[in-house]
Design an enzyme around this catalytic site. Structure first.
Site, mmCIF file in Angstrom:
data_model
loop_
_atom_site.group_PDB
_atom_site.id
_atom_site.type_symbol
_atom_site.label_atom_id
_atom_site.label_comp_id
_atom_site.label_asym_id
_atom_site.label_seq_id
_atom_site.Cartn_x
_atom_site.Cartn_y
_atom_site.Cartn_z
ATOM 1 N N GLU A 175 -3.247 7.654 -5.004
ATOM 2 C CA GLU A 175 -3.604 7.066 -6.305
ATOM 3 C C GLU A 175 -4.919 7.647 -6.823
ATOM 4 O O GLU A 175 -5.812 7.894 -6.011
ATOM 5 C CB GLU A 175 -3.740 5.547 -6.156
ATOM 6 N N HIS A 235 -0.478 0.337 -10.111
ATOM 7 C CA HIS A 235 -1.210 -0.572 -9.196
ATOM 8 C C HIS A 235 -1.799 -1.768 -9.969
ATOM 9 O O HIS A 235 -3.022 -1.930 -10.042
ATOM 10 C CB HIS A 235 -2.303 0.180 -8.433
ATOM 11 N N ARG A 269 0.839 -1.192 0.000
ATOM 12 C CA ARG A 269 0.000 0.000 0.000
ATOM 13 C C ARG A 269 0.882 1.253 0.000
ATOM 14 O O ARG A 269 1.891 1.316 0.715
ATOM 15 C CB ARG A 269 -0.895 0.038 1.247
HETATM 16 O O1 A2R Z 1 2.715 -8.091 11.863
HETATM 17 P P1 A2R Z 1 2.267 -9.518 11.698
HETATM 18 O O2 A2R Z 1 3.188 -10.487 12.367
HETATM 19 O O3 A2R Z 1 0.797 -9.719 12.017
HETATM 20 O O4 A2R Z 1 2.406 -9.814 10.136
HETATM 21 C C1 A2R Z 1 1.575 -9.211 9.176
HETATM 22 C C2 A2R Z 1 2.173 -7.925 8.632
HETATM 23 N N1 A2R Z 1 1.661 -6.737 9.337
HETATM 24 C C3 A2R Z 1 2.437 -5.812 9.875
HETATM 25 N N2 A2R Z 1 3.758 -5.688 9.917
HETATM 26 C C4 A2R Z 1 4.258 -4.615 10.573
HETATM 27 N N3 A2R Z 1 3.506 -3.666 11.151
HETATM 28 C C5 A2R Z 1 2.169 -3.747 11.124
HETATM 29 N N4 A2R Z 1 1.418 -2.804 11.693
HETATM 30 C C6 A2R Z 1 1.575 -4.858 10.461
HETATM 31 N N5 A2R Z 1 0.316 -5.254 10.244
HETATM 32 C C7 A2R Z 1 0.386 -6.407 9.561
HETATM 33 O O5 A2R Z 1 1.786 -7.864 7.251
HETATM 34 C C8 A2R Z 1 1.587 -10.120 7.957
HETATM 35 O O6 A2R Z 1 2.791 -10.833 7.888
HETATM 36 C C9 A2R Z 1 1.523 -9.176 6.770
HETATM 37 C C10 A2R Z 1 0.179 -9.178 6.078
HETATM 38 O O7 A2R Z 1 -0.040 -10.439 5.583
HETATM 39 P P2 A2R Z 1 -1.485 -11.014 5.226
HETATM 40 O O8 A2R Z 1 -2.464 -10.593 6.242
HETATM 41 O O9 A2R Z 1 -1.306 -12.467 4.937
HETATM 42 O O10 A2R Z 1 -1.886 -10.227 3.905
HETATM 43 P P3 A2R Z 1 -1.502 -10.539 2.391
HETATM 44 O O11 A2R Z 1 -2.527 -11.389 1.760
HETATM 45 O O12 A2R Z 1 -0.085 -10.966 2.298
HETATM 46 O O13 A2R Z 1 -1.650 -9.059 1.801
HETATM 47 C C11 A2R Z 1 -0.805 -8.008 2.270
HETATM 48 C C12 A2R Z 1 -1.218 -6.668 1.721
HETATM 49 C C13 A2R Z 1 -2.712 -6.364 1.759
HETATM 50 O O14 A2R Z 1 -3.152 -5.943 3.025
HETATM 51 C C14 A2R Z 1 -2.844 -5.258 0.745
HETATM 52 O O15 A2R Z 1 -2.520 -4.033 1.341
HETATM 53 C C15 A2R Z 1 -1.792 -5.620 -0.268
HETATM 54 O O16 A2R Z 1 -0.907 -6.577 0.353
HETATM 55 O O17 A2R Z 1 -2.419 -6.206 -1.379
#
Ligand code: A2R
Length: 332
Positions: free
Chosen positions: A261, A279, A232
């Site tokens: 965007e 994007h 993002r």
């Molecule tokens: O932080 P963790 O251990 O919950 O790992 C998640 C990490 N994450 C963060 N890392 C650092 N600071 C934060 N505030 C934070 N919030 C979340 O990002 C996790 O490893 C990762 C997100 O992975 P998933 O939930 O599996 O999402 P996915 O399918 O990989 O998609 C990621 C992003 C989407 O949210 C859209 O923004 C874009 O890719 O398409």
């Protein structure tokens, strides 16, 4: 057969209904664009479901009968899911079905940024190869580099698998160490950045990651460093990035997402050490179709069986409809 006029579903007009077999036979589908969302309530009540991209608390308040908001995409920071949870509205997203496509795009973007492949092609197409000789050797190469991933979730892991096949060691930063993985973990993004020369952001948007990649992190990445953002735009402080790229504080950046965007500022566009995509991470016909199907299936499953298939964390407790809830009696 339930009365179709009681099964009203509003669908964002950017969503291609042709991808959804039988969807329009089951429900009364009301198409809307963001500009006419405020007029919708007149025709939309009682609205049961919305398939869309964003919804604020006032948007939710327009629809007292709303039961489910199905977000078209895995990132849902533009949906006020905490407020939806308070209202008892389940929010769903489309995890998984876009993971591999987005990871493919990330690797393409990385190689294009390092090896300047779009510029080399433009050089050929402009007839310069024949006139001026070979395209200059690139300063950038993937060889000998180390990558750090910010946000090692589904997409981050798919990127890590690809990097591993390319012989690139991977480490990561996130809120939590993933004990089952052997990859080196950094609690602080600045420490990850200083130990690698490729930083790939694949974390979600929203307040908790806003400007996580800031001037300090870019300085730590260093003059040989390359930033790739496939998650993002809000995760990167774009002004700090432009400054770092202009001064040579980092070597190059490959971006698929931006802070504002579809605006991409003239300063970013004028920098030669960038590779800029509009994007397109998940933007193939096949993957967008899979996302559309999952977004629609969430609505179908909710209305027909009372189950949301892929609820977001904030509304996971609402994923099964409570059939004896007074509020829902008589809606079918
Ligand atoms: O932080 P963790 O251990 O919950 O790992 C998640 C990490 N994450 C963060 N890392 C650092 N600071 C934060 N505030 C934070 N919030 C979340 O990002 C996790 O490893 C990762 C997100 O992975 P998933 O939930 O599996 O999402 P996915 O399918 O990989 O998609 C990621 C992003 C989407 O949210 C859209 O923004 C874009 O890719 O398409």
């Amino acid at each position: 057969m339930p009365n179709k006029s009681l099964q009203k579903v509003a669908v964002d007009a950017t969503f291609d209904l042709r991808w959804l077999d039988n969807f329009s036979d089951k429900f009364e589908v009301l198409e809307f664009s963001h500009s006419d969302a405020a007029r919708m309530p007149k025709v939309a009540q009682p609205l049961r479901a919305i398939i869309g991209h964003s919804a604020s608390a006032p948007d939710f308040d327009l629809y007292p009968s709303l039961e489910i908001f199905s977000n078209f995409g895995v990132g849902y920071e533009s949906v006020d899911s905490a407020y939806a949870a308070k209202r008892g509205i389940v929010v769903t997203n489309t995890p998984g079905v876009l993971t591999e496509e987005t990871a493919d795009t990330a690797l393409g973007l990385l190689l294009n940024t390092l090896r300047e492949l779009p510029r080399a092609e433009a050089y050929l197409r402009a007839g310069r190869w024949k006139k001026e000789g070979d395209y200059p050797l690139t300063q950038g190469t993937l060889r000998g580099r180390k990558a750090g991933i910010f946000g090692l979730g589904r997409i981050g892991k798919a990127i890590a698998r690809r990097l591993s096949a390319f012989g690139v060691p991977v480490s990561y930063c996130g809120r939590t160490r993933q004990a089952e993985l052997e990859l080196p973990y950094f609690e602080r993004l600045v420490d990850l950045a200083s130990s690698v020369d490729i930083l790939i952001a694949s974390a979600p948007g929203g307040a908790s990651t806003r400007h996580a990649v800031n001037a300090e992190v870019l300085a730590a990445l260093g003059p040989n460093g390359v930033l790739i953002n496939i998650g993002r735009g809000s995760v990167v402080d774009e002004a700090a990035l432009i400054s770092a790229l202009s001064r040579g504080a980092i070597m190059a950046a490959g971006l698929d997402v931006y802070e504002n965007e579809p605006q991409v500022g003239p300063k970013l566009l004028s920098l030669a050490n960038t590779c800029l995509l509009p994007h397109v991470g998940s933007a193939s016909v096949a993957t967008r179709r899979s996302m559309a199907e999952l977004a629609a299936l969430n609505v179908v499953s909710w209305i027909e069986d009372g189950k949301a298939l892929t609820p977001v964390a904030e509304t996971a407790h609402l994923a099964e409809k409570s059939w004896d809830s007074g509020a829902l009696v008589g809606k079918d």
